[in-house]
Design an enzyme around this catalytic site. Structure first.
Site, short mmCIF file in Angstrom:
data_model
loop_
_atom_site.label_atom_id
_atom_site.label_comp_id
_atom_site.label_asym_id
_atom_site.label_seq_id
_atom_site.Cartn_x
_atom_site.Cartn_y
_atom_site.Cartn_z
N HIS A 80 38.99 33.48 13.97
CA HIS A 80 38.36 34.87 14.30
C HIS A 80 37.12 35.03 13.87
CE1 HIS A 80 37.82 39.22 14.98
NE2 HIS A 80 37.54 39.00 13.65
N PHE A 102 47.52 40.16 27.32
CA PHE A 102 47.94 38.98 26.42
C PHE A 102 48.23 39.74 24.96
CE2 PHE A 102 43.29 39.37 26.88
CZ PHE A 102 43.10 39.63 25.52
N ARG A 137 35.58 26.01 17.74
CA ARG A 137 36.57 26.05 18.91
C ARG A 137 36.05 24.84 19.95
NH1 ARG A 137 36.22 32.72 19.76
NH2 ARG A 137 37.71 33.21 18.62
N ARG A 180 29.16 33.79 14.89
CA ARG A 180 29.64 33.61 16.39
C ARG A 180 29.35 32.59 17.16
NH1 ARG A 180 33.73 37.32 18.36
NH2 ARG A 180 32.78 37.34 20.13
N LYS A 225 43.25 31.17 11.80
CA LYS A 225 44.40 31.72 12.65
C LYS A 225 45.42 30.91 12.29
CE LYS A 225 41.90 34.04 16.26
NZ LYS A 225 41.79 34.17 17.69
N TYR A 238 43.51 44.30 16.04
CA TYR A 238 43.26 44.01 17.45
C TYR A 238 43.39 45.51 18.55
CZ TYR A 238 42.47 39.06 16.86
OH TYR A 238 42.17 37.94 16.51
N GLU A 294 36.37 45.24 9.30
CA GLU A 294 37.31 44.06 9.13
C GLU A 294 37.49 43.77 7.85
OE1 GLU A 294 36.23 41.45 12.32
OE2 GLU A 294 36.94 42.67 13.79
N THR A 308 35.24 32.28 23.37
CA THR A 308 36.72 32.52 23.14
C THR A 308 37.59 31.32 23.86
OG1 THR A 308 35.94 34.91 23.21
CG2 THR A 308 38.45 34.33 23.64
N ASN A 364 43.06 29.55 19.59
CA ASN A 364 41.68 29.07 19.37
C ASN A 364 41.18 29.16 17.80
OD1 ASN A 364 41.55 31.92 18.79
ND2 ASN A 364 40.27 32.26 20.91
P1 DAT Z 1 36.92 36.63 20.31
O1 DAT Z 1 37.95 36.12 19.34
O2 DAT Z 1 36.28 35.20 20.77
O3 DAT Z 1 36.15 37.69 19.56
P2 DAT Z 1 38.21 38.52 21.87
O4 DAT Z 1 37.92 39.28 20.81
O5 DAT Z 1 37.98 38.94 23.45
O6 DAT Z 1 37.42 37.25 21.68
O7 DAT Z 1 39.87 38.35 21.86
C1 DAT Z 1 40.55 38.24 20.66
C2 DAT Z 1 41.48 37.16 20.86
O8 DAT Z 1 42.40 37.52 21.90
C3 DAT Z 1 40.90 36.01 21.31
O9 DAT Z 1 40.32 35.08 19.99
C4 DAT Z 1 42.10 35.11 21.85
C5 DAT Z 1 42.77 36.36 22.43
N1 DAT Z 1 42.39 36.43 23.89
C6 DAT Z 1 41.30 36.78 24.48
N2 DAT Z 1 41.44 36.74 25.92
C7 DAT Z 1 42.34 36.14 26.14
C8 DAT Z 1 43.27 35.87 27.26
N3 DAT Z 1 42.45 35.97 28.39
N4 DAT Z 1 44.42 35.17 27.25
C9 DAT Z 1 45.06 34.86 26.16
N5 DAT Z 1 44.38 35.41 24.97
C10 DAT Z 1 43.20 36.14 24.77
MG MG Z 2 36.32 39.41 19.18
#
Ligand code: DAT
Ligand code: MG
Length: 233
Positions: free
Chosen positions: A199, A141, A186, A169, A93, A133, A210, A175, A196
């Protein structure tokens, strides 16, 4: 370069070796015949690696004694070769790029033993971030996430391997970086969910989806790594 290359589709990526070149398979067969010592070359597959001739096999002692070169199916190799090869989409990212973590992150996947089949630096347009997304659209968020992903260049990667989706993963970690285990990307390199650094696809189907979303036809390269026989038997 000992690569047999064909970009997804039809375009060659890296030219195939000439018929008498020293590809791993060709070279190992030559060495095998000269040394006559299969132990030394245990990591290398024969040209048809699903079949093997074993002089100690009971099958070779009776009826097939006079036909000692009859191949027999070697079941463990057959089973291993049927294991599902997956693809996953990994992205450094904008914070990872700005903080100079690209090399470190690529290195972790390389050292693990997965195969890089796509790589590019890219300024992500808003529409692509929204499509990527889209499942998070209802989250509070979401807008901040789109702003963050489009705030600077990202590094897009496609990685291939047996079990690569779940393993990636694990390498990436939770996350929330404060919950991510030390030793994960991370866990070692970041402190906040909104920054973080990386991805990774969450399922084999999303890996394919993707990669198709972020890479154009011809940008993903199918090739054979010289390390392959040293990574999987
Ligand atoms: P991951 O990236 O671990 O697959 P995710 O798909 O649930 O997690 O979310 C995508 C991204 O969105 C994540 O890397 C960071 C952001 N994100 C997720 N939960 C969040 C939160 N509670 N507050 C802020 N950003 C968040
Ligand atoms: Mg995800």
């Amino acid at each position: 370069m000992e690569a047999m290359g064909a970009v997804r589709g039809l375009t060659p990526c890296i030219s195939s070796p000439p018929p008498n070149s020293s590809s791993p398979t060709h070279r190992s067969n030559i060495l095998f015949r000269r040394n006559n010592n299969p132990q030394k070359l245990a990591a290398f597959h024969s040209q048809s690696h699903l079949f093997s001739y074993s002089p100690t096999s009971p099958l070779t002692h009776s009826s097939s004694r006079n036909n000692s070169f009859t191949p027999h199916i070697f079941l463990p190799r057959l089973v291993a070769s049927m294991e599902q090869v997956e693809e996953t989409y990994i992205m450094v990212k904008p914070d990872g790029v700005q903080r100079g973590l690209v090399g470190e992150i690529i290195s972790r996947f390389e050292k693990k033993g997965f195969k890089l089949i796509g790589l590019k630096m890219y300024q992500c347009p808003k529409e692509l971030a929204e499509e990527h997304y889209k499942d998070l659209k209802a989250k509070s968020f979401y807008q901040k996430l789109i702003d963050y992903i489009t705030s600077g260049p990202v590094v897009c990667m496609a990685w291939e391997g047996v079990g690569v989706v779940a393993s990636a993963r694990k390498l990436i970690g939770a996350t929330d970086p404060l919950q991510a285990e030390p030793g994960t990307i991370r866990g070692d390199l970041s402190v906040q969910t909104g920054r973080n650094v990386i991805h990774g696809s969450d399922s084999p189907d999303n890996g394919k989806r993707e990669i198709a979303l972020w890479f154009k036809e011809g940008e993903v390269c199918q090739w054979t790594s010289a390390q392959a026989p040293w990574l999987r038997e």
